[in-house]
Design a protein around this motif. Sequence first.
Motif, PDB file in Angstrom:
ATOM      1  N   MET A  10       5.146  -1.473   8.405  1.00  0.00           N
ATOM      2  CA  MET A  10       3.757  -1.020   8.340  1.00  0.00           C
ATOM      3  C   MET A  10       3.679   0.402   7.787  1.00  0.00           C
ATOM      4  SD  MET A  10       1.808  -3.519   9.323  1.00  0.00           S
ATOM      5  CE  MET A  10       0.243  -2.743   9.674  1.00  0.00           C
ATOM      6  N   GLU A  11       4.614   1.245   8.199  1.00  0.00           N
ATOM      7  CA  GLU A  11       4.606   2.620   7.704  1.00  0.00           C
ATOM      8  C   GLU A  11       4.927   2.672   6.219  1.00  0.00           C
ATOM      9  OE1 GLU A  11       6.322   7.054   8.914  1.00  0.00           O
ATOM     10  OE2 GLU A  11       6.868   5.299  10.127  1.00  0.00           O
ATOM     11  N   LEU A  16       1.115   4.366   7.588  1.00  0.00           N
ATOM     12  CA  LEU A  16       0.545   4.572   8.924  1.00  0.00           C
ATOM     13  C   LEU A  16       1.628   4.433   9.985  1.00  0.00           C
ATOM     14  CD1 LEU A  16      -2.643   2.324   8.546  1.00  0.00           C
ATOM     15  CD2 LEU A  16      -2.564   4.823   8.395  1.00  0.00           C
ATOM     16  N   LYS A  17       1.681   5.386  10.894  1.00  0.00           N
ATOM     17  CA  LYS A  17       2.580   5.278  12.036  1.00  0.00           C
ATOM     18  C   LYS A  17       1.901   4.475  13.136  1.00  0.00           C
ATOM     19  CE  LYS A  17       5.247   9.534  11.385  1.00  0.00           C
ATOM     20  NZ  LYS A  17       6.533   8.841  11.196  1.00  0.00           N
ATOM     21  N   ILE A 188      -6.744  -2.387   1.369  1.00  0.00           N
ATOM     22  CA  ILE A 188      -7.240  -1.600   2.502  1.00  0.00           C
ATOM     23  C   ILE A 188      -6.171  -1.541   3.589  1.00  0.00           C
ATOM     24  CG2 ILE A 188      -9.671  -2.111   2.061  1.00  0.00           C
ATOM     25  CD1 ILE A 188      -9.531  -4.177   4.340  1.00  0.00           C
ATOM     26  N   LYS A 189      -6.392  -0.676   4.579  1.00  0.00           N
ATOM     27  CA  LYS A 189      -5.438  -0.496   5.665  1.00  0.00           C
ATOM     28  C   LYS A 189      -6.081  -0.897   6.993  1.00  0.00           C
ATOM     29  CE  LYS A 189      -3.381   3.488   3.311  1.00  0.00           C
ATOM     30  NZ  LYS A 189      -3.001   4.910   3.422  1.00  0.00           N
ATOM     31  N   PRO A 190      -5.347  -1.608   7.849  1.00  0.00           N
ATOM     32  CA  PRO A 190      -5.897  -1.973   9.159  1.00  0.00           C
ATOM     33  C   PRO A 190      -5.727  -0.855  10.179  1.00  0.00           C
ATOM     34  CG  PRO A 190      -3.685  -2.844   8.952  1.00  0.00           C
ATOM     35  CD  PRO A 190      -3.977  -2.123   7.652  1.00  0.00           C
ATOM     36  N   LYS A 212      -2.287   1.510  15.291  1.00  0.00           N
ATOM     37  CA  LYS A 212      -2.021   2.884  14.900  1.00  0.00           C
ATOM     38  C   LYS A 212      -1.611   3.711  16.113  1.00  0.00           C
ATOM     39  CE  LYS A 212      -5.376   4.566  12.367  1.00  0.00           C
ATOM     40  NZ  LYS A 212      -6.671   4.734  11.677  1.00  0.00           N
ATOM     41  N   GLU A 213      -0.785   4.699  15.861  1.00  0.00           N
ATOM     42  CA  GLU A 213      -0.197   5.498  16.935  1.00  0.00           C
ATOM     43  C   GLU A 213      -1.240   6.045  17.898  1.00  0.00           C
ATOM     44  OE1 GLU A 213       3.047   7.476  18.964  1.00  0.00           O
ATOM     45  OE2 GLU A 213       2.896   5.759  17.612  1.00  0.00           O
TER      46      GLU A 213
END
Length: 307
Positions: A10-11, A16-17, A188-190, A212-213
Amino acid sequence: MLATKLAQRMERTFGLKGRCHFNVSGSYAVEDSLKCVRKATGKNLVFAFMGSYHGRTLAASEITSSYRYREPFGHFSNRANFIPYPYCFRCFYGKKRETCGLYCLKMFEKLFESEYYTVLNKKTDKCEYGAFYIESLQGTGGYIIPPPEYFQGLKKILDKYKILLVDDEVQMGFFRTGKFWAIENLGIKPDILVFGKALTNGLNPISGIWAKEELISPKVWPAGMTHSTFSSNSLGTAVGLEVVNILDESEEQLKKDLPKKGNYFVSRIKKMQKKYPQIGDVASQGLIIRIEMCEADGYTPNRKAYR
């Protein structure tokens, strides 16, 4: 190791962490994501799409559009606000994609235009809804392949009003669409991603969420927030890890082969379509292939053909 591999992917993919949490079925993972949304936003209402399928537990049924799944079980007070999916062949608004200007997206955005349209307090810009549950490519609703620009516009609206985007990949994840995650096709990003099914292919059921973190770190999502007896079982995580390793090793070939095979299949069906107008709509994304059977006019649904 499996959680680490998925989080690292994912990163790499989205920059995204985040972290993963496991469960044993897609419906249970959807339940976990709903808890995550509520914990992060303090809100119990969400948007989802017409035609959506997110599971058959009580909470998952609230965001699944078919009333027949809820009907035997009384009132569902947290039922989602269902928005028309960008189903261009059979547009909810009767528009044509070539000329519509993404009318369906404009209709969704209009909900935020006035406090009297029920979703927003214009004085504070706070929305009553905490998340929008999407299928990047609609599964049970008809294998509908959406225009990516719809979702790019949708994400901008959601970000503006601090509404989380939850991507349900239980059916479409793990290269079924030609990419590891179906949402990669949309650009896009979730905020949260739900996965299952093909991770172990039924050998030992396992599912999970990635978030997401800031939504799932131990500071905001401590131990005990959700639980299932066999959620991170050793056999399931071992099988899932091996599946991910195989996909990693085969990634470049899969990215090349899956769209090629899907396009070839569709090209053959489109040749048949010229002879048989009952084949109303044909499309593919990877090995997700859609063939809509119609009456002789090429549009009216042919229900007998599906029996």
